[in-house]
Design a protein around this motif. Structure first.
Motif, mmCIF file in Angstrom:
data_model
loop_
_atom_site.group_PDB
_atom_site.id
_atom_site.type_symbol
_atom_site.label_atom_id
_atom_site.label_comp_id
_atom_site.label_asym_id
_atom_site.label_seq_id
_atom_site.Cartn_x
_atom_site.Cartn_y
_atom_site.Cartn_z
ATOM 1 N N HIS A 1 36.904 31.856 36.033
ATOM 2 C CA HIS A 1 37.101 33.053 37.038
ATOM 3 C C HIS A 1 36.108 34.234 36.196
ATOM 4 N N TRP B 1 42.912 41.762 40.168
ATOM 5 C CA TRP B 1 42.702 41.866 41.539
ATOM 6 C C TRP B 1 41.959 43.123 41.843
ATOM 7 N N HIS C 1 36.252 36.463 44.814
ATOM 8 C CA HIS C 1 37.406 36.382 44.741
ATOM 9 C C HIS C 1 38.090 37.541 45.653
ATOM 10 N N TYR D 1 35.391 28.361 44.383
ATOM 11 C CA TYR D 1 36.678 28.935 44.919
ATOM 12 C C TYR D 1 36.038 29.990 45.752
HETATM 13 C C1 FUL Z 1 46.052 33.121 42.698
HETATM 14 C C2 FUL Z 1 44.838 34.666 42.796
HETATM 15 O O1 FUL Z 1 45.603 35.624 43.400
HETATM 16 C C3 FUL Z 1 44.474 34.592 41.502
HETATM 17 O O2 FUL Z 1 43.952 36.030 41.299
HETATM 18 C C4 FUL Z 1 43.998 33.552 40.613
HETATM 19 O O3 FUL Z 1 42.646 33.392 41.430
HETATM 20 C C5 FUL Z 1 44.805 32.570 40.788
HETATM 21 C C6 FUL Z 1 44.170 31.151 40.441
HETATM 22 O O4 FUL Z 1 45.149 32.274 42.169
HETATM 23 O O5 FUL Z 1 46.571 33.055 43.700
#
Ligand code: FUL
Length: 504
Positions: free
Chosen positions: A64, A75, A114, A161
Motif C-alpha cells: 500500500h 482513506w 486507492h 490493486y
Molecule cells: C480495504 C480497503 O478499504 C483498505 O483501505 C485496504 O486497501 C484493504 C486491503 O482493503 O477494504
C-alpha cells in the motif's frame, strides 16, 4: 461423447462399437477412449487452470503506497492536491519485491489506485495522477511499469490493486455507465498492458456509503447498488483474461474470495467454495480464499512510528492461512522515500530464515518406506502409487480405488527423526475432497500416539500444514521423536487424492 464415438455414429455403427471393423484394429482404441488412465471422476466444483496457478503463488506481498503515504491517511477523499505526492527519492519496487522474496514470498500486488483515485501511473483517463505530482521523483513515478519489470527480473508473480471505488471521479456513483466506460474499464486496460503475465488483479469491495468523497467537486456521499452490474464485471473479466490469461480477478472480480478478516487467519476447516473463513463444501462455485493481513502495527499505508510484527507472529499467520488452504497476502508499506523501511527489510530476512529452518528440509524425502492401505489400479500412462507423494511432481498423485473414502499412509524412517510439522496437498484439479484425517506417531510401529488433536483435522485442500504440537503461536517447540508417522484419511467426498506429503 468423445471423438471416436462420434466417428462411429457418423458411420452408422450402433451397439457393439466394433461391428463391421476388424476387432484387432479397434479394440485398443475403444479402451483408450474409455478412461485409459483409470483417473478418478472429478468431484465438482473444480478450479480453472488460472485459479490453480494462482493458488500455487501461496504467499505474496501487498504494497500500500500512494497519496495516503504523504497525507498520513488510510482513506483519502479524492480532493487531495496531486502536488502532495512528492517522494523524497525515486520509488523502488525492486527493493519492495526483493524483501518479499527474502521472506519466502512468491509474488506481490502493488496498490496503484486507492479509493482516493490518485493513479500511480500516467493514465489517459484522469489528470489526478503522477503526471501532476509535486516533484520530479513523483512525476517520473510509474509503479505498474517498474513493479512488473522488477517482478519479472526477480522471477516473481505480480499484479495490481486498482480500487473500483474512486472518490475523485465526477462519474462515480452518478447513476450512469460513465464511470465503468470512461474510467474504470479503460484504467484496467491500461494496467493489463503493463504485463500479460499478471497473476491477480485486486478489486476491493469498499464503497464508503458513510464517507464523503470529492466526486469532481460534489463533496457528498454516494453509493452504488450492485457492483457486478455497475462495474460491468463479466465484461471486465473477459477483457482482462483476453490480455492476461492467468490473471485471477479477486474480490469483486469473482475468482477468489476474501477470507473474511484482515487478521491473517483462515478457518481450520476451509473449503475452496462458499464464503468467509471456512467456506461451504456444498456450494457450486470454486471460490478459493485469500487472507489479507498487515505486517505492521498501524494501517495499510505507512505511518510514522509504526512497528513491524515479530517473525514468530508472521510465521503464525503463514501457518493459519497457507497452512489452512488459503493464500496469504502480507502488507508491507513503503515509506515516503518510496522504499520499505530498513526494519521491514530485516524482518523479512528473519522470516525467510525461519521459514527455511522450520519448513526447509523435507524428511518425507528420506523416509525408508511409505506404505499405503490401498493403491488405485494403474492405468496405461498413470500410476497412483505412494511414491507419487514424494516425487516433487504436483501432477502425479496417490489415490485408492473408487468407493474408498478412508485410507492410511505410513512413513517409516530407519532412525528416529525429530518431527514438527506435517504438510499435505490434495490434487484439487479433480476437486477438494478430504473431510477428516488424523496424524499419529510411533517409535516401534505398534503403539501409536495421536498428535495435534486440539486442531480440527478436517479439510486439506490445496495445502494443509499441521504443527504437531497443536500450537500455531508457538509451533516449533522441541518436536517429537518418532520412527513412524501415520496419516489416516477418515472421511472424504470420494476417493481421496493427495499429490504431496512433506514432513519437517
Ligand atoms: C480495504 C480497503 O478499504 C483498505 O483501505 C485496504 O486497501 C484493504 C486491503 O482493503 O477494504
Amino acid at each position: 461423447m468423445n471423438k471416436f464415438t462420434l466417428l462411429l455414429l457418423a458411420l452408422g455403427v450402433s451397439g457393439s462399437p466394433l461391428c463391421g471393423f476388424a476387432q484387432s484394429e479397434f479394440s485398443l482404441v475403444t479402451q483408450t477412449l474409455d478412461n485409459p488412465d483409470n483417473e478418478p471422476a472429478p468431484v465438482f466444483p473444480v478450479p480453472s487452470d488460472r485459479q490453480l496457478k494462482w493458488n500455487e503463488t501461496e504467499f505474496y506481498a501487498f504494497f500500500h503506497y500512494g497519496m495516503n503515504t504523504y497525507t498520513d491517511a488510510e482513506w483519502g477523499n479524492g480532493s487531495e492536491d496531486e502536488a502532495k505526492f512528492a517522494p523524497t527519492a525515486a520509488p523502488n519496487p525492486y527493493q519492495w519485491l526483493e524483501a518479499a522474496k527474502a521472506a519466502g514470498m512468491k509474488g506481490g500486488i502493488a496498490v496503484v489506485k486507492h479509493h482516493d483515485g490518485f493513479c500511480l501511473w500516467p493514465s489517459a483517463t484522469t489528470t489526478h495522477d503522477v503526471e501532476n505530482a509535486g516533484n520530479t521523483f513523483g512525476r517520473e513515478t510509474n509503479i505498474p511499469r517498474d513493479f512488473a519489470k522488477a517482478a519479472q527480473t526477480l522471477g516473481m508473480k505480480y499484479g495490481f490493486y486498482v480500487s473500483p471505488w474512486d472518490m475523485h471521479s465526477e462519474y462515480w456513483g452518478d447513476g450512469t455507465e460513465n464511470y465503468a466506460n470512461k474510467v474504470f474499464l479503460p484504467q484496467c486496460a491500461e494496467l493489463a498492458a503493463y504485463g500479460s503475465d499478471q497473476f491477480e488483479m485486486w478489486f476491493d469491495g469498499a464503497t464508503g456509503s458513510d464517507h464523503a468523497g470529492y466526486y469532481g467537486g460534489a463533496n457528498e456521499t454516494r453509493t452504488i447498488s450492485d457492483a457486478q452490474i455497475y462495474y460491468d464485471i463479466p465484461n471486465l473479466r473477459d477483457s482482462v483474461h483476453n490480455v492476461c490469461p492467468d490473471c485471477v480477478m479477486w474480490g469483486v472480480g469473482g475468482e477468489a474470495r476474501w477470507i473474511g478478516n484482515e487478521a491473517g487467519w483462515a478457518g481450520e476447516t476451509c473449503w475452496s467454495m462458499g464464503t468467509g473463513t471456512s467456506g461451504n463444501s456444498a456450494m457450486w462455485k470454486w471460490f478459493p480464499g485469500e487472507s489479507d493481513a498487515k505486517a505492521t502495527s498501524a494501517g495499510w499505508f505507512w505511518h510514522s512510528g509504526e512497528t513491524i510484527k515479530t517473525a514468530e507472529r508472521l510465521f503464525q499467520m503463514y501457518l493459519e492461512t497457507v497452512g489452512r488452504n488459503a493464500t496469504l497476502i502480507l502488507n508491507l508499506p513503503p515509506d515516503q522515500s518510496g522504499s520499505l523501511p530498513d526494519a521491514t527489510v530485516s524482518r523479512m530476512e528473519e522470516l525467510g530464515e525461519m521459514m527455511k529452518t522450520r519448513l526447509g528440509t523435507d524428511l518425507a524425502l528420506t523416509a525408508s518406506s511409505i506404505e499405503v492401505s490401498e493403491t488405485r489400479t494403474a492405468g496405461q500412462n498413470r500410476t497412483y502409487v505412494a511414491a507419487n507423494l514424494t516425487d516433487g511432481n504436483k501432477d502425479t498423485y496417490w489415490a485408492p480405488n473408487d468407493g474408498t473414502t478412508a485410507a492410511t499412509i505410513t512413513l517409516t524412517w530407519d532412525e528416529p527423526q525429530t518431527l514438527h510439522y506435517v504438510s499435505m496437498m490434495e490434487y484439487i484439479k479433480l476437486g477438494q475432497r478430504v473431510k477428516g484425517f488424523t496424524i499419529e506417531i510411533s517409535t516401534n510401529g505398534t503403539t501409536w500416539t495421536k498428535l495435534a488433536t486440539g486442531i480440527s483435522q478436517t479439510t486439506i485442500g490445496y495445502k494443509r500444514i499441521i504443527p504437531l504440537n497443536g500450537s500455531t503461536s508457538d509451533s516449533y517447540g522441541d518436536g517429537y521423536s518418532a520412527k513412524y508417522l501415520r496419516i489416516s484419511i477418515t472421511d472424504s467426498k470420494a476417493c481421496p487424492l493427495l499429490h504431496t506429503i512433506s514432513v519437517y
